[in-house]
Design a protein around this motif. Sequence first.
Motif, mmCIF file in Angstrom:
data_model
loop_
_atom_site.group_PDB
_atom_site.id
_atom_site.type_symbol
_atom_site.label_atom_id
_atom_site.label_comp_id
_atom_site.label_asym_id
_atom_site.label_seq_id
_atom_site.Cartn_x
_atom_site.Cartn_y
_atom_site.Cartn_z
ATOM 1 N N LEU A 142 0.807 -1.215 0.000
ATOM 2 C CA LEU A 142 0.000 0.000 0.000
ATOM 3 C C LEU A 142 0.842 1.270 0.000
ATOM 4 O O LEU A 142 0.292 2.372 -0.055
ATOM 5 N N GLU A 143 2.156 1.107 0.061
ATOM 6 C CA GLU A 143 3.068 2.258 0.055
ATOM 7 C C GLU A 143 2.734 3.246 1.172
ATOM 8 O O GLU A 143 2.900 4.468 1.011
ATOM 9 N N LEU A 144 2.208 2.733 2.302
ATOM 10 C CA LEU A 144 1.884 3.631 3.409
ATOM 11 C C LEU A 144 3.120 4.431 3.805
ATOM 12 O O LEU A 144 4.232 3.877 3.879
ATOM 13 N N PRO A 145 2.962 5.729 4.074
ATOM 14 C CA PRO A 145 4.115 6.563 4.437
ATOM 15 C C PRO A 145 4.540 6.301 5.887
ATOM 16 O O PRO A 145 4.280 7.106 6.793
ATOM 17 N N VAL A 146 5.174 5.173 6.112
ATOM 18 C CA VAL A 146 5.515 4.715 7.464
ATOM 19 C C VAL A 146 6.832 5.330 7.910
ATOM 20 O O VAL A 146 7.860 5.168 7.242
ATOM 21 N N ALA A 147 6.789 6.019 9.048
ATOM 22 C CA ALA A 147 8.020 6.571 9.618
ATOM 23 C C ALA A 147 8.768 5.490 10.390
ATOM 24 O O ALA A 147 9.992 5.352 10.257
ATOM 25 N N CYS A 148 8.047 4.706 11.208
ATOM 26 C CA CYS A 148 8.662 3.621 11.970
ATOM 27 C C CYS A 148 7.734 2.405 11.945
ATOM 28 O O CYS A 148 6.515 2.540 12.109
ATOM 29 N N LEU A 149 8.314 1.229 11.747
ATOM 30 C CA LEU A 149 7.565 -0.022 11.780
ATOM 31 C C LEU A 149 8.125 -0.864 12.921
ATOM 32 O O LEU A 149 9.306 -1.218 12.925
ATOM 33 N N VAL A 150 7.262 -1.163 13.914
ATOM 34 C CA VAL A 150 7.714 -1.808 15.154
ATOM 35 C C VAL A 150 7.009 -3.145 15.329
ATOM 36 O O VAL A 150 5.787 -3.242 15.155
ATOM 37 N N HIS A 151 7.772 -4.169 15.670
ATOM 38 C CA HIS A 151 7.202 -5.468 16.031
ATOM 39 C C HIS A 151 6.727 -5.384 17.482
ATOM 40 O O HIS A 151 7.478 -4.974 18.376
ATOM 41 N N SER A 152 5.469 -5.770 17.727
ATOM 42 C CA SER A 152 4.883 -5.605 19.056
ATOM 43 C C SER A 152 5.370 -6.631 20.065
ATOM 44 O O SER A 152 5.047 -6.542 21.250
ATOM 45 N N GLY A 153 6.144 -7.628 19.613
ATOM 46 C CA GLY A 153 6.562 -8.691 20.509
ATOM 47 C C GLY A 153 5.497 -9.752 20.677
ATOM 48 O O GLY A 153 5.654 -10.670 21.492
ATOM 49 N N LEU B 77 12.499 -2.590 16.395
ATOM 50 C CA LEU B 77 12.282 -1.714 15.248
ATOM 51 C C LEU B 77 12.559 -2.509 13.975
ATOM 52 O O LEU B 77 13.695 -2.909 13.722
ATOM 53 N N VAL B 78 11.502 -2.722 13.187
ATOM 54 C CA VAL B 78 11.646 -3.496 11.951
ATOM 55 C C VAL B 78 12.251 -2.645 10.851
ATOM 56 O O VAL B 78 13.150 -3.087 10.131
ATOM 57 N N ASP B 79 11.767 -1.416 10.712
ATOM 58 C CA ASP B 79 12.230 -0.574 9.603
ATOM 59 C C ASP B 79 11.839 0.866 9.877
ATOM 60 O O ASP B 79 10.982 1.145 10.728
ATOM 61 N N THR B 80 12.449 1.781 9.142
ATOM 62 C CA THR B 80 12.069 3.196 9.212
ATOM 63 C C THR B 80 11.949 3.755 7.801
ATOM 64 O O THR B 80 12.599 3.278 6.865
ATOM 65 N N ASN B 81 11.105 4.766 7.675
ATOM 66 C CA ASN B 81 10.959 5.519 6.425
ATOM 67 C C ASN B 81 10.759 4.614 5.202
ATOM 68 O O ASN B 81 11.554 4.608 4.266
ATOM 69 N N ILE B 82 9.662 3.851 5.239
ATOM 70 C CA ILE B 82 9.317 3.010 4.099
ATOM 71 C C ILE B 82 8.064 3.572 3.427
ATOM 72 O O ILE B 82 7.348 4.396 3.994
ATOM 73 N N GLY B 83 7.787 3.128 2.206
ATOM 74 C CA GLY B 83 6.638 3.641 1.468
ATOM 75 C C GLY B 83 6.882 5.057 0.984
ATOM 76 O O GLY B 83 8.017 5.489 0.786
ATOM 77 N N LYS B 84 5.800 5.789 0.791
ATOM 78 C CA LYS B 84 5.915 7.169 0.339
ATOM 79 C C LYS B 84 6.505 8.043 1.441
ATOM 80 O O LYS B 84 6.435 7.718 2.624
ATOM 81 N N GLU B 85 7.047 9.179 1.028
ATOM 82 C CA GLU B 85 7.795 10.002 1.972
ATOM 83 C C GLU B 85 6.895 10.703 2.978
ATOM 84 O O GLU B 85 7.271 10.874 4.134
ATOM 85 N N ASN B 86 5.686 11.111 2.558
ATOM 86 C CA ASN B 86 4.795 11.857 3.450
ATOM 87 C C ASN B 86 3.346 11.636 3.021
ATOM 88 O O ASN B 86 3.067 10.950 2.034
ATOM 89 N N TRP B 87 2.441 12.219 3.782
ATOM 90 C CA TRP B 87 1.007 12.042 3.503
ATOM 91 C C TRP B 87 0.634 12.571 2.123
ATOM 92 O O TRP B 87 -0.094 11.922 1.365
ATOM 93 N N ALA B 88 1.089 13.774 1.776
ATOM 94 C CA ALA B 88 0.700 14.387 0.510
ATOM 95 C C ALA B 88 1.114 13.513 -0.668
ATOM 96 O O ALA B 88 0.343 13.315 -1.619
ATOM 97 N N GLU B 89 2.340 12.989 -0.614
ATOM 98 C CA GLU B 89 2.821 12.146 -1.709
ATOM 99 C C GLU B 89 2.005 10.859 -1.798
ATOM 100 O O GLU B 89 1.650 10.397 -2.889
ATOM 101 N N TRP B 90 1.689 10.265 -0.625
ATOM 102 C CA TRP B 90 0.914 9.024 -0.632
ATOM 103 C C TRP B 90 -0.509 9.269 -1.130
ATOM 104 O O TRP B 90 -1.035 8.508 -1.940
ATOM 105 N N LYS B 91 -1.141 10.361 -0.667
ATOM 106 C CA LYS B 91 -2.516 10.665 -1.089
ATOM 107 C C LYS B 91 -2.561 10.931 -2.590
ATOM 108 O O LYS B 91 -3.492 10.478 -3.291
#
Length: 738
Positions: free
Chosen positions: A240-251, A312-326
């Motif tokens: 979905l190319e979500l503009p994710v800043a941080c992706l965290v595994h909840s454990g 922390l699984v990853d950072t800054n994945i998908g689109k860079e920001n909301w405007a770009e993703w929208k």
Amino acid sequence: MENSQYDLLEVLNYIEPAELDYQEWVNVGMALQHEGYGVEAWDAFSRRDPGRYHVGECRRKWESFHGSSHAPVTGGTIVQIARNQGWTPPYDPGYALDWGDCIQAETSVIDSNWVEEKEIEAPKDNWDPVRDLIRYLETLFDSTENVGYVTTSFEKDGRYMPTKGNWDRTAGQLIEQLSRCDGDIGSVLGDYNPEVGAWIRFNPLDGNGCKNDNVTDFRYALVESDSMEIEKQNALIRELELPVACLVHSGKKSLHAIVHIDAANYAEYRQRVDYLYETCKKNGLALDQQNRNPSRLSRMPGVMRNGQKQFLVDTNIGKENWAEWKEWMDSINDDLPDPESLEEVWDHLPELAPPLIDGVLRQGHKMLIAGPSKAGKSFALIELCIAIAEGRKWLSWQCTQGKVMYVNLELDRPSCLNRFKDVYQAMGLRPEHLSNIDIWNLRGKSRPMDKLAPMLIRRAAKKNYIAIIIDPIYKVITGDENSADQMANFCNQFDKVCTDLEVAVIYCHHHSKGSQGGKKSMDRASGSGVFARDPDAMLDMIELELSEDVLKQEENKAVCAACRQYLDAHFKWEDDLSQDDLCSSYQMLNYCENKLDKWQWAALQRILGPVRVKAKAITAWRIEGTLREFPKFPPVNLWFDYPIHRADQVGILNDIQPDIEKPSWQKNFKKKRTPEELKKDRMDSLEMNYESILSFSEDGKVTVKDLSEAMGKSEDTVRRYIKEHEGFWVDGGQVGRR
């Protein structure tokens, strides 16, 4: 109780409580309380889910509701939940959008059934928990922003719940202290229960609390799903190319995606989160609906939870920001059809829409009538309405019979309705299908076309119209008439009406000011060339300048016809006159004078006065067409004999050249008229129009307004002409002869 369009207790009957998640169930209770219902209504609703119902739970929760200073949960929430479960209200008028509202477009871009799972590899022995947390803080916060976090918990009903935690330090302070803690996060944040883990808030706070009111920047939202495999969650978040800043595994069994929202305020935050959650839902990513709040807690990376790492699984994945993703979402969710192969449809081409006006316009298409003032464009459109309703000819073209709506934007209601009756009578038609004509009178109440179109569509739906006629469009134009972009958007509203209602849309527009010499017929309409090039058919009217000989010939024909009509009403006379005599006003009048007694002759003379005046007031017009669906037709010549147009059957107008097409030397070769001649023209015009209107008036009255419309002059100008003539009087708005 706040007034509501629907009975909420009735709407609750269409909601299955077992299908609601916890937050939706709570929202139902909050909405009922806001609308003034008692807790008993919520309790009765909740009992329908015996698997989750607990005696007394509704009342305890009810007493904790205190509303929201930002946006209370209202009865509309219950209506929307019912809609989501398939309920359709008996009638839905919609609602007015606010400036900040967004229209929800289709947001399905992937098929979750075909997305391959994406595995997540947990960190091994070289895992650096402190580095995970520092990287998280550096990614989400500025160094001066306060961070909310929770390391302590308490047990309730067999579950460990977080406390409110802390919010007194900035990201910069935490990063500095973590950098010197030798791997002991607890020495900085406080010891946590390794069976439970720890939490952190992903939006900055003001240092005074941890509620929504304390959020200083509505920067991120939490996307989390507990109902699908974690590898599938990972794959869908990335697809979905979500503009994710941080992706965290909840454990445990979910990922926490901290997604860019970049909202200016809480209201915009809610709108964007709603759009985000709806998009995820439509693409198979079922989210925990309780995570919408900007002050929500998320899992803190760098700690243990029941033997599993929160990392922390990853950072800054998908689109860079909301405007770009929208923008990306909008671009892949357009409503345009896909290209199709001509080869595949060659042997089974779709049927063309049947004609509405033979040789001119198909059903479901658009037509524009353009012309100067005094061309009688509105009368022509009324004639067209009647022709469609009765299945008759309009000018020179046969019309398909059906229902038609006439949108009247210019005349007051009495004038419009009386005009229809006048035209019916002048056309000589019996009103056998009046039920085929609906009139929408909007003088003084019209809206810009982009606002009017949806109102028109709602009123016309299920009426089975085959045509909608809008007269005139200058009343509903939005934007600059000379701007191609703005007029293209304006004309798109006609396309929307055509498409949504499957009707033809027909409208009229005026010529531009100034000389039309040298212009093609399609370029005479005022404003942008879009007007002429957008419709499927354009009919342009131009006046023909009549010579004295032609006017005398028309007067001769009118007198002959009036004499024959009078003679028919009194005795048998046909054998007395030849065909040549019937075409000569001199012979007809001579015969009448000798045949009629003096009283009959005097009565005929009174009839002939208005007939002669009306004949002198006649004008001639030529229609040229620019057609998209049919071959170009030869120019059609018309007489405008107030209040109707009639085709020139004899061909007397064929050789008359329009003034705009004459060479400049011809147009300028005119004798300069004296003031006396100009005054005579004014007085003749006043007399002719007065007699013409009087001949059609059922009550024998003529008004200043009638004369103004017939002469194409303002009411003040008409009053000035009357004063100058001295043979008329004015009493209020009524005009009479002295």
